[in-house]
Design a protein around this motif. Structure first.
Motif, PDB file in Angstrom:
ATOM      1  N   ALA A  27       7.436 -16.390  25.005  1.00  0.00           N
ATOM      2  CA  ALA A  27       7.343 -15.133  25.743  1.00  0.00           C
ATOM      3  C   ALA A  27       5.932 -14.918  26.274  1.00  0.00           C
ATOM      4  O   ALA A  27       4.946 -15.231  25.613  1.00  0.00           O
ATOM      5  CB  ALA A  27       7.755 -13.969  24.845  1.00  0.00           C
ATOM      6  N   LEU A  28       5.848 -14.370  27.474  1.00  0.00           N
ATOM      7  CA  LEU A  28       4.559 -14.036  28.092  1.00  0.00           C
ATOM      8  C   LEU A  28       4.182 -12.630  27.656  1.00  0.00           C
ATOM      9  O   LEU A  28       4.776 -11.652  28.106  1.00  0.00           O
ATOM     10  CB  LEU A  28       4.680 -14.111  29.614  1.00  0.00           C
ATOM     11  CG  LEU A  28       3.439 -13.798  30.440  1.00  0.00           C
ATOM     12  CD1 LEU A  28       2.332 -14.799  30.138  1.00  0.00           C
ATOM     13  CD2 LEU A  28       3.765 -13.821  31.923  1.00  0.00           C
ATOM     14  N   ASP A  29       3.224 -12.515  26.741  1.00  0.00           N
ATOM     15  CA  ASP A  29       2.854 -11.193  26.248  1.00  0.00           C
ATOM     16  C   ASP A  29       1.734 -10.594  27.100  1.00  0.00           C
ATOM     17  O   ASP A  29       1.215 -11.224  28.026  1.00  0.00           O
ATOM     18  CB  ASP A  29       2.451 -11.242  24.768  1.00  0.00           C
ATOM     19  CG  ASP A  29       1.273 -12.168  24.503  1.00  0.00           C
ATOM     20  OD1 ASP A  29       0.552 -12.527  25.458  1.00  0.00           O
ATOM     21  OD2 ASP A  29       1.053 -12.536  23.339  1.00  0.00           O
ATOM     22  N   ALA A  30       1.363  -9.351  26.766  1.00  0.00           N
ATOM     23  CA  ALA A  30       0.371  -8.647  27.584  1.00  0.00           C
ATOM     24  C   ALA A  30      -0.998  -9.303  27.512  1.00  0.00           C
ATOM     25  O   ALA A  30      -1.750  -9.298  28.490  1.00  0.00           O
ATOM     26  CB  ALA A  30       0.278  -7.187  27.136  1.00  0.00           C
ATOM     27  N   ARG A  31      -1.337  -9.866  26.351  1.00  0.00           N
ATOM     28  CA  ARG A  31      -2.640 -10.522  26.222  1.00  0.00           C
ATOM     29  C   ARG A  31      -2.726 -11.718  27.163  1.00  0.00           C
ATOM     30  O   ARG A  31      -3.725 -11.905  27.873  1.00  0.00           O
ATOM     31  CB  ARG A  31      -2.854 -10.965  24.772  1.00  0.00           C
ATOM     32  CG  ARG A  31      -4.199 -11.611  24.524  1.00  0.00           C
ATOM     33  CD  ARG A  31      -4.367 -11.937  23.047  1.00  0.00           C
ATOM     34  NE  ARG A  31      -4.306 -10.726  22.229  1.00  0.00           N
ATOM     35  CZ  ARG A  31      -4.325 -10.720  20.908  1.00  0.00           C
ATOM     36  NH1 ARG A  31      -4.396 -11.866  20.248  1.00  0.00           N
ATOM     37  NH2 ARG A  31      -4.279  -9.598  20.242  1.00  0.00           N
ATOM     38  N   ALA A  32      -1.651 -12.531  27.192  1.00  0.00           N
ATOM     39  CA  ALA A  32      -1.627 -13.684  28.083  1.00  0.00           C
ATOM     40  C   ALA A  32      -1.595 -13.242  29.545  1.00  0.00           C
ATOM     41  O   ALA A  32      -2.235 -13.853  30.409  1.00  0.00           O
ATOM     42  CB  ALA A  32      -0.416 -14.565  27.771  1.00  0.00           C
ATOM     43  N   LEU A  33      -0.874 -12.166  29.815  1.00  0.00           N
ATOM     44  CA  LEU A  33      -0.773 -11.673  31.181  1.00  0.00           C
ATOM     45  C   LEU A  33      -2.114 -11.145  31.678  1.00  0.00           C
ATOM     46  O   LEU A  33      -2.499 -11.366  32.832  1.00  0.00           O
ATOM     47  CB  LEU A  33       0.277 -10.574  31.256  1.00  0.00           C
ATOM     48  CG  LEU A  33       0.647 -10.050  32.634  1.00  0.00           C
ATOM     49  CD1 LEU A  33       1.010 -11.190  33.573  1.00  0.00           C
ATOM     50  CD2 LEU A  33       1.800  -9.076  32.529  1.00  0.00           C
ATOM     51  N   ALA A  34      -2.857 -10.473  30.806  1.00  0.00           N
ATOM     52  CA  ALA A  34      -4.181  -9.988  31.180  1.00  0.00           C
ATOM     53  C   ALA A  34      -5.112 -11.162  31.479  1.00  0.00           C
ATOM     54  O   ALA A  34      -5.906 -11.114  32.428  1.00  0.00           O
ATOM     55  CB  ALA A  34      -4.762  -9.123  30.068  1.00  0.00           C
ATOM     56  N   ALA A  35      -5.012 -12.215  30.678  1.00  0.00           N
ATOM     57  CA  ALA A  35      -5.840 -13.406  30.917  1.00  0.00           C
ATOM     58  C   ALA A  35      -5.436 -14.095  32.214  1.00  0.00           C
ATOM     59  O   ALA A  35      -6.285 -14.583  32.967  1.00  0.00           O
ATOM     60  CB  ALA A  35      -5.712 -14.364  29.736  1.00  0.00           C
ATOM     61  N   LEU A  36      -4.121 -14.139  32.494  1.00  0.00           N
ATOM     62  CA  LEU A  36      -3.638 -14.737  33.734  1.00  0.00           C
ATOM     63  C   LEU A  36      -4.133 -13.951  34.935  1.00  0.00           C
ATOM     64  O   LEU A  36      -4.570 -14.522  35.942  1.00  0.00           O
ATOM     65  CB  LEU A  36      -2.108 -14.772  33.715  1.00  0.00           C
ATOM     66  CG  LEU A  36      -1.404 -15.311  34.968  1.00  0.00           C
ATOM     67  CD1 LEU A  36      -1.825 -16.741  35.242  1.00  0.00           C
ATOM     68  CD2 LEU A  36       0.105 -15.220  34.796  1.00  0.00           C
ATOM     69  N   ALA A  37      -4.102 -12.626  34.838  1.00  0.00           N
ATOM     70  CA  ALA A  37      -4.570 -11.787  35.936  1.00  0.00           C
ATOM     71  C   ALA A  37      -6.070 -11.934  36.157  1.00  0.00           C
ATOM     72  O   ALA A  37      -6.566 -11.731  37.267  1.00  0.00           O
ATOM     73  CB  ALA A  37      -4.225 -10.328  35.663  1.00  0.00           C
ATOM     74  N   ALA A  38      -6.806 -12.284  35.091  1.00  0.00           N
ATOM     75  CA  ALA A  38      -8.253 -12.464  35.218  1.00  0.00           C
ATOM     76  C   ALA A  38      -8.600 -13.748  35.963  1.00  0.00           C
ATOM     77  O   ALA A  38      -9.729 -13.909  36.416  1.00  0.00           O
ATOM     78  CB  ALA A  38      -8.902 -12.474  33.841  1.00  0.00           C
ATOM     79  N   ASN A  39      -7.614 -14.665  36.108  1.00  0.00           N
ATOM     80  CA  ASN A  39      -7.859 -15.930  36.805  1.00  0.00           C
ATOM     81  C   ASN A  39      -6.666 -16.220  37.716  1.00  0.00           C
ATOM     82  O   ASN A  39      -5.917 -17.166  37.502  1.00  0.00           O
ATOM     83  CB  ASN A  39      -8.041 -17.060  35.781  1.00  0.00           C
ATOM     84  CG  ASN A  39      -8.574 -18.336  36.421  1.00  0.00           C
ATOM     85  OD1 ASN A  39      -8.900 -18.375  37.607  1.00  0.00           O
ATOM     86  ND2 ASN A  39      -8.658 -19.399  35.641  1.00  0.00           N
ATOM     87  N   PRO A  40      -6.454 -15.384  38.755  1.00  0.00           N
ATOM     88  CA  PRO A  40      -5.244 -15.492  39.562  1.00  0.00           C
ATOM     89  C   PRO A  40      -5.147 -16.770  40.374  1.00  0.00           C
ATOM     90  O   PRO A  40      -4.068 -17.126  40.840  1.00  0.00           O
ATOM     91  CB  PRO A  40      -5.325 -14.256  40.474  1.00  0.00           C
ATOM     92  CG  PRO A  40      -6.786 -13.964  40.577  1.00  0.00           C
ATOM     93  CD  PRO A  40      -7.352 -14.312  39.222  1.00  0.00           C
ATOM     94  N   GLY A  41      -6.264 -17.474  40.558  1.00  0.00           N
ATOM     95  CA  GLY A  41      -6.231 -18.694  41.344  1.00  0.00           C
ATOM     96  C   GLY A  41      -5.765 -19.910  40.571  1.00  0.00           C
ATOM     97  O   GLY A  41      -5.647 -20.993  41.151  1.00  0.00           O
ATOM     98  N   CYS A  42      -5.485 -19.771  39.276  1.00  0.00           N
ATOM     99  CA  CYS A  42      -5.102 -20.933  38.472  1.00  0.00           C
ATOM    100  C   CYS A  42      -3.586 -21.124  38.509  1.00  0.00           C
ATOM    101  O   CYS A  42      -2.835 -20.485  37.765  1.00  0.00           O
ATOM    102  CB  CYS A  42      -5.573 -20.765  37.023  1.00  0.00           C
ATOM    103  SG  CYS A  42      -5.325 -22.272  36.027  1.00  0.00           S
ATOM    104  N   ALA A  43      -3.141 -22.026  39.375  1.00  0.00           N
ATOM    105  CA  ALA A  43      -1.708 -22.303  39.486  1.00  0.00           C
ATOM    106  C   ALA A  43      -1.172 -22.943  38.215  1.00  0.00           C
ATOM    107  O   ALA A  43      -0.007 -22.746  37.855  1.00  0.00           O
ATOM    108  CB  ALA A  43      -1.451 -23.217  40.688  1.00  0.00           C
TER     109      ALA A  43
END
Length: 373
Positions: A27-43
């Protein structure tokens, strides 16, 4: 003849293929989602998180195990503290919400604590929305939702999120509650940990706003969340109101910049799979088929950071030096390009980055010459 699959069903099937046969999705949790949003260019991170790949297991299979994550002791301590905060029907938690965020309301002598049990994340999400609708339709009372389930669209794929709690105030407004095990010492906590908690809470606020937008009239989602932590070195709860408007705005903006997971998946070679059970050479080729955007900040937020750092250093990528340096260098993307520009062997002299590098190189040469006299 079976009915044709919808595009959403086809995407879920494709993401399941990327995880590997019979591998459950993480599952994609909020912590992982916040980290993903901090690096939106990482495909790379976007597709791995979107497919539910266990990045910790993947990193170990690639030979670059990660030290990222909480210890079992910290998780146990955190669960015990959360149970204490929510004990007795959430009486202490609601008292803290009233004290820190809503003193004008009636004290929460009694509160409604609905059962959010349902089958699967979709069922729990629907149940949560139903209870929020019910609370909005009957204002004047306190309602505590313990571990509700929220959905947020992330690059065209739904992410299911589970905040520690959501409180509905008597005026109908909603507040996110984050319960953490790090201490509040003399009323303050580690700024880095508070910042991480605020970014995580901002994700929940965004998801709640999507639910609120479907109601008429739309309830107000408060941008001041309640952070509950142990007081000093005890197990007694203390709380602080944290304004997450800045984090919410940044996260919303970054999420809109994410490349759609569907587009990334369509660009992958046929048969690509990220199962840790694959041979190391095949697995490495699969991971390298998706471009990454490494930065030193990834070390505290992504399980694949050590692997990506090694590849960035091997390729001489300037991203390994940090985002501020990368931003200053413009179109110069490798250390070799930077050195060549500084020596006057390459680069447009009219480029401000090239001109600055040559000036710096000249000053360095003058300093070394003066030191040798």
């Amino acid at each position: 003849m079976p009915p044709p699959r919808t595009r959403g069903t086809a995407l879920r099937h494709r993401l399941a293929e990327l995880r590997g046969p019979d591998v459950p999705a993480k599952a994609l949790d909020a912590r992982a989602l916040a980290a993903l949003a901090a690096n939106p260019g990482c495909a790379r991170r976007a597709i791995l998180d979107g497919a539910g790949v266990n990045k910790a297991a993947l990193a170990s299979a690639l030979g670059s195990p990660s030290a990222f994550g909480q210890s079992q002791f910290a998780l146990t301590r955190g669960n015990a503290f959360e149970a204490r905060v929510k004990g007795d029907g959430g009486a202490e938690l609601l008292r803290l919400v009233h004290e820190k965020l809503d003193r004008s309301a009636e004290p929460p002598a009694h509160a409604r604590v609905p059962d959010l049990t349902a089958t699967g994340p979709q069922g729990r999400t629907a149940r949560t929305e139903l209870e929020l609708r019910e609370a909005a339709a009957h204002p004047g009372a306190w309602t505590l939702l313990d571990h509700p389930m929220l959905a947020l669209d992330v690059a065209g794929s739904p992410a299911f999120l589970e905040p520690d709690a959501v409180v509905v105030h008597p005026d109908g407004s909603w507040t996110v509650v984050e319960i953490k095990s790090f201490p509040l010492l003399d009323g303050s906590a580690d700024p880095a940990k508070v910042g991480a908690a605020a970014r995580q809470a901002a994700v929940y606020v965004l998801a709640l706003e999507e639910v609120a937008a479907r109601l008429e009239p739309a309830p107000r989602v408060r941008h001041r969340v309640l952070l509950v932590c142990p007081r000093d070195f005890s197990n007694q709860p203390a709380a602080s109101a944290v304004d997450v408007r800045k984090q919410r705005a940044v996260t919303a903006r970054q999420l809109t910049r994410l490349t759609r997971i569907e587009d990334i998946a369509d660009a992958l070679p046929e048969g690509t799979c990220f199962s840790p059970e694959l041979p190391a050479e095949e697995l490495t080729a699969a991971v390298e088929s998706v471009p990454a955007t490494y930065a030193p900040e990834c070390l505290s937020a992504c399980e694949l950071a050590f692997h990506c750092r090694t590849r960035a250093r091997e390729g001489g990528a300037v991203t390994s030096l940090g985002r501020p340096v990368r931003a200053e260098l413009g179109g110069l993307t490798t250390v070799e390009d930077v050195l060549a520009a500084a020596r006057g062997e390459a680069g447009d002299p009219e480029d401000p980055a090239v001109a600055a590098l040559r000036r710096a190189a000249a000053l360095r040469a003058e300093a070394l010459e003066a030191a040798c006299r």
